[in-house]
Design a protein around this motif. Structure first.
Motif, PDB file in Angstrom:
ATOM      1  N   ASN A 124       0.822  -1.214   0.000  1.00 26.16           N
ATOM      2  CA  ASN A 124       0.000   0.000   0.000  1.00 26.16           C
ATOM      3  C   ASN A 124       0.856   1.264   0.000  1.00 26.16           C
ATOM      4  OD1 ASN A 124      -2.317  -1.517   0.035  1.00 26.16           O
ATOM      5  ND2 ASN A 124      -2.509  -1.472   2.256  1.00 26.16           N
ATOM      6  N   SER A 125       1.963   1.255   0.722  1.00 28.65           N
ATOM      7  CA  SER A 125       2.821   2.433   0.751  1.00 28.65           C
ATOM      8  C   SER A 125       3.560   2.609  -0.577  1.00 28.65           C
ATOM      9  CB  SER A 125       3.820   2.339   1.899  1.00 28.65           C
ATOM     10  OG  SER A 125       4.675   1.229   1.719  1.00 28.65           O
ATOM     11  N   ILE A 126       3.769   1.547  -1.314  1.00 26.88           N
ATOM     12  CA  ILE A 126       4.445   1.633  -2.610  1.00 26.88           C
ATOM     13  C   ILE A 126       3.483   2.116  -3.683  1.00 26.88           C
ATOM     14  CG2 ILE A 126       5.589   0.293  -4.417  1.00 26.88           C
ATOM     15  CD1 ILE A 126       6.657  -1.520  -2.174  1.00 26.88           C
ATOM     16  N   THR A 127       2.285   1.541  -3.748  1.00 22.48           N
ATOM     17  CA  THR A 127       1.338   1.902  -4.797  1.00 22.48           C
ATOM     18  C   THR A 127       0.744   3.288  -4.589  1.00 22.48           C
ATOM     19  OG1 THR A 127      -0.429   0.760  -3.610  1.00 22.48           O
ATOM     20  CG2 THR A 127       0.725  -0.478  -5.331  1.00 22.48           C
ATOM     21  N   GLY A 128       0.877   3.849  -3.404  1.00 19.15           N
ATOM     22  CA  GLY A 128       0.383   5.192  -3.160  1.00 19.15           C
ATOM     23  C   GLY A 128       1.167   6.256  -3.912  1.00 19.15           C
ATOM     24  N   TYR A 129       2.365   5.939  -4.354  1.00 13.21           N
ATOM     25  CA  TYR A 129       3.210   6.893  -5.062  1.00 13.21           C
ATOM     26  C   TYR A 129       3.092   6.750  -6.582  1.00 13.21           C
ATOM     27  CZ  TYR A 129       7.254   9.991  -5.540  1.00 13.21           C
ATOM     28  OH  TYR A 129       8.077  11.045  -5.817  1.00 13.21           O
ATOM     29  N   LEU A 130       2.460   5.697  -7.041  1.00 17.23           N
ATOM     30  CA  LEU A 130       2.298   5.504  -8.485  1.00 17.23           C
ATOM     31  C   LEU A 130       1.275   6.485  -9.036  1.00 17.23           C
ATOM     32  CD1 LEU A 130       2.319   1.637  -8.825  1.00 17.23           C
ATOM     33  CD2 LEU A 130       4.045   3.223  -9.642  1.00 17.23           C
ATOM     34  N   GLY A 131       1.382   6.774 -10.299  1.00 16.40           N
ATOM     35  CA  GLY A 131       0.436   7.683 -10.929  1.00 16.40           C
ATOM     36  C   GLY A 131       1.069   9.031 -11.193  1.00 16.40           C
TER      37      GLY A 131
END
Length: 163
Positions: A124-131
């Motif tokens: 969750n902490s990794i995918t929060g920075y994608l985009g």
């Protein structure tokens, strides 16, 4: 003299990255100025300078701020190797440097967070920075690269010989 100038530029970049740029949040993204300086050194100076500089700065970052030693050092070292044209033929002009900087930002994110995920960081902490965040970081890193490219071109003397 070029070694001292290189050390000074890397040291000042490290200080700026750890004290100022890691605290600045623009649209959720933090600028990583170590990637552009590694690429600029690798393109302008002899092959070893960018790689070793990225490795040393990465080790300092790892020792001071993370629990895993060598992750950022590996990332910056590989970025220096690729951007110097050791294994993949990369042009040494500004346009190629901008493209390499954008790709290196994505590569750094995937490699560092992939290794941290393997060693227990939550997804969750990794995918929060994608985009949008990673795209903004890549654009800002490219703008910073242009500044470093001009700085290193003007301050470093690279001898050329005619025969």
């Amino acid at each position: 003299m070029n070694k001292f100038k290189s050390f000074l530029i890397l040291f000042i970049s490290f200080i700026l990255q750890t004290s100022i740029f890691s605290k600045i949040d623009i649209l959720g993204a933090n600028i990583n100025i170590i990637i552009p300086v590694t690429i600029a050194f690798s393109q302008i100076l002899p092959n070893k300078t960018g790689r070793v500089g990225g490795l040393l700065v990465g080790l300092f970052e790892d020792f001071l701020f993370t629990s895993l030693i060598g992750v950022r050092a590996l990332s910056y070292y590989l970025i220096g190797v690729v951007s110097s044209g050791q294994f993949i033929k990369v042009s040494k002009d500004k346009q190629a440097g901008i493209i390499v900087c954008i790709l290196a930002t994505f590569f750094n994110f995937v490699l560092v967070n992939g290794i941290y995920y393997v060693f227990g960081k939550s997804l969750n902490s990794i995918t929060g920075y994608l985009g949008l965040e990673i795209i903004v970081e890549a654009i800002f890193n490219s703008v910073v690269y242009l500044g470093y490219y001009e700085l290193i071109k003007k301050t470093m003397y690279v001898p050329t010989y005619r025969i």
